[in-house]
Design a protein around this motif. Sequence first.
Motif, short mmCIF file in Angstrom:
data_model
loop_
_atom_site.label_atom_id
_atom_site.label_comp_id
_atom_site.label_asym_id
_atom_site.label_seq_id
_atom_site.Cartn_x
_atom_site.Cartn_y
_atom_site.Cartn_z
N LYS A 177 0.83 -1.19 0.00
CA LYS A 177 0.00 0.00 0.00
C LYS A 177 0.88 1.25 0.00
CE LYS A 177 -3.96 -2.08 2.33
NZ LYS A 177 -4.93 -1.98 3.44
N ARG A 197 2.63 -4.29 8.67
CA ARG A 197 1.50 -5.11 9.11
C ARG A 197 1.21 -6.24 8.13
NH1 ARG A 197 -2.86 -0.53 11.25
NH2 ARG A 197 -1.82 -0.08 13.25
N PHE A 249 1.67 0.26 7.21
CA PHE A 249 0.78 -0.69 6.53
C PHE A 249 1.57 -1.88 5.97
CE2 PHE A 249 -1.88 3.12 6.47
CZ PHE A 249 -3.11 2.59 6.86
#
Length: 382
Positions: free
Chosen positions: A65, A77, A74
């Motif tokens: 992302k 994660r 992001f």
Amino acid sequence: MHICFITNEFPKKGYAHGGIGTFVSTLSKGLVENGIKVSVVGKNYESKNEVELVNGIKVYRLFSKNVKGLGWLFNSRIIAKKLKEIHSETPIDIVEASDMGLAFLPKLTGVSYVIRMHGGHHFFAESEKRKVEVWKGIQEKLSYKKADGFIAVSDYVRNHTFKYLPLNNRPVEKINSPVNLNHFQPINKPYKPFKIVFVGTVCEKKGIRQLINAMLPILEAYPEASLDIYGRDWLFPNGDSYIEMLKTTELPKLGNKQNKVNFCGAIDYAEIPLKYAEAHVCVFPSHMETLGLVAPEAMCMGKPVIFTKLGPGPEVISHGITGLLCDPHNPLDIAKQIKWGFANSEAALQIGLKARESVLNNFNMDKIVTQNISFYRQFSKK
């Protein structure tokens, strides 16, 4: 034993990749051949998730992302989620990343984490005499705190990194990166007299500007000489091209001999040996390296190689025996070493033969794979 590497650079056809990608690909293949399960997790070059099996290596390419200012969060994660999924299916023993790679990854219970010191932000800030950027410095410190052990690709990078990021009694070992000895073999093909070949990212720290400046005294002595530059462009923070800067500011110094310097663009890994085979000499005048595989790869082909005398250069080459070392900041010294190679082709050939022997002894895949497995087994009984 199951090793999982974290990298975005694992080679993918049609996309340029750096030295870390080449290293992970080469080492992973050797580990798999020795019965070790290997996974690789990283961001994809394309906007989709992909899973690929390459030489027995399970490669997970994840959609990344692009969120301004929060991409790191992001993407960390996404990688952490995938690691958890892989671990639940086939338990991971070791997660390995480069210097900043562990910063935002939560640690899985029962899994050991290793940093391979390819040269991080603190290391290059020192070597390039610039300040440590606060955010990058924080990331690297977070990453190093999470590591259970370290592998350094050279004594130089180990000693200089630990000046800033302490070891704290955790295991550390210096292990060379392996050279693909099957890929980089002497090719029965005549070299092109007076051809100089450079392979690497075209940026300031690779010494390419000084190498271009060295062409003027080289061409005065050897008008037939030429320089072929293979590598991807580097961009300034504002997006400007480093190659275009060189064409504007450095090539004009050669006057009507500008056509003697050729920017050939990025090259597929499979084609590199053919380009080295054409070279009279291979030149890599880096201002700083952690080790650098380009020099030993060219040496493995029996080529006379000119490498930097700074940093780990003397760990790779014994000057006048297995290659030549130059002052990468001094175009006249770079030119001197290249002209010696041109003027002493027979002696340079003997240097190339000794260079290959040195690489076979010190960058041998079997030896290095064994060293890595031995290091990993400190953390795993499997």
